[in-house]
Design a protein around this motif. Structure first.
Motif, PDB file in Angstrom:
ATOM      1  N   GLU A   1     -10.911  -6.686  -2.202  1.00 26.44           N
ATOM      2  CA  GLU A   1     -11.194  -5.879  -3.347  1.00 26.44           C
ATOM      3  C   GLU A   1     -12.274  -6.653  -4.189  1.00 26.44           C
TER       4      GLU A   1
ATOM      5  N   ARG B   1      -2.445  -7.473   3.370  1.00 29.79           N
ATOM      6  CA  ARG B   1      -2.339  -6.307   3.127  1.00 29.79           C
ATOM      7  C   ARG B   1      -0.862  -5.714   3.116  1.00 29.79           C
ATOM      8  N   LYS B   2      -0.268  -5.156   2.187  1.00 33.42           N
ATOM      9  CA  LYS B   2       0.933  -5.008   2.112  1.00 33.42           C
ATOM     10  C   LYS B   2       1.405  -3.472   2.589  1.00 33.42           C
TER      11      LYS B   2
ATOM     12  N   ASP C   1       5.278   0.045   2.632  1.00 31.32           N
ATOM     13  CA  ASP C   1       5.330   1.626   2.027  1.00 31.32           C
ATOM     14  C   ASP C   1       4.938   2.475   3.373  1.00 31.32           C
TER      15      ASP C   1
ATOM     16  N   GLU D   1      -0.347   3.065   0.044  1.00 31.34           N
ATOM     17  CA  GLU D   1      -0.542   1.861   0.100  1.00 31.34           C
ATOM     18  C   GLU D   1      -1.452   1.312  -1.118  1.00 31.34           C
ATOM     19  N   ASN D   2      -1.581   0.184  -1.432  1.00 38.08           N
ATOM     20  CA  ASN D   2      -2.655  -0.309  -2.432  1.00 38.08           C
ATOM     21  C   ASN D   2      -4.179  -0.333  -1.867  1.00 38.08           C
TER      22      ASN D   2
END
Length: 117
Positions: free
Chosen positions: A25, A32-33, A36, A53-54
Motif C-alpha cells: 500500500e 496479507r491477512k 476473513d 479483506e483489507n
C-alpha cells in the motif's frame, strides 16, 4: 519498486524476503491477512481474494499477483468494488506482477501478491 519471485512460496521486495502473501500500500509492505476470506475456501477450492479483506484501494490501479501458476481466485465483489472506485484491476501471475511493479514509483504501488499456486 523492485520485486522478484524467488521460488514457490517466496518473494523478495526491495531486498526483503517474504514467505507469505503480501499487500503493498503506497509502497509499504504488509502481510496479507486472509483470515476473513477463509470462509469462502470450500466454494472456491482455495482461499480467494475477497472484498472482506483489507485491500489497498488507494491508487489508480490495483495489481493482483495471482500466484506462481495464476490460480488465486478473485471474487466478483472485488472486481465490482474496483469498478465502483474507478480503479484499474490488473490480475496476472505473480512473476509478471513483480515485473510490472518494477516500472512503478514506490508511492504509486498498490498490490496484493500471492506467493504460492
Amino acid at each position: 519498486m523492485k520485486a522478484e519471485v524467488l521460488g514457490f512460496g517466496e518473494i523478495e521486495v526491495d531486498g526483503e524476503r517474504y514467505d507469505h502473501d503480501i499487500v503493498i500500500e503506497a509502497g509499504e509492505v504488509k502481510k496479507r491477512k486472509k483470515g476473513d476470506s477463509k470462509r469462502f475456501r470450500d466454494e472456491y477450492g482455495h482461499t480467494p481474494l475477497s472484498a472482506v479483506e483489507n485491500i489497498p484501494w488507494g491508487g489508480e490501479q490495483l495489481i493482483i499477483g495471482t500466484g506462481v501458476y495464476g490460480k488465486l481466485p478473485i471474487m466478483p465483489a472485488v472486481e465490482a468494488e474496483a469498478k465502483r472506485r474507478g480503479i484499474k484491476l490488473v490480475a496476472i501471475p505473480t512473476e509478471q506482477a513483480c515485473q510490472l511493479l518494477g516500472s512503478l514509483n514506490r508511492k504509486d504501488t498498490f498490490a496484493v501478491l500471492h506467493v504460492t499456486c
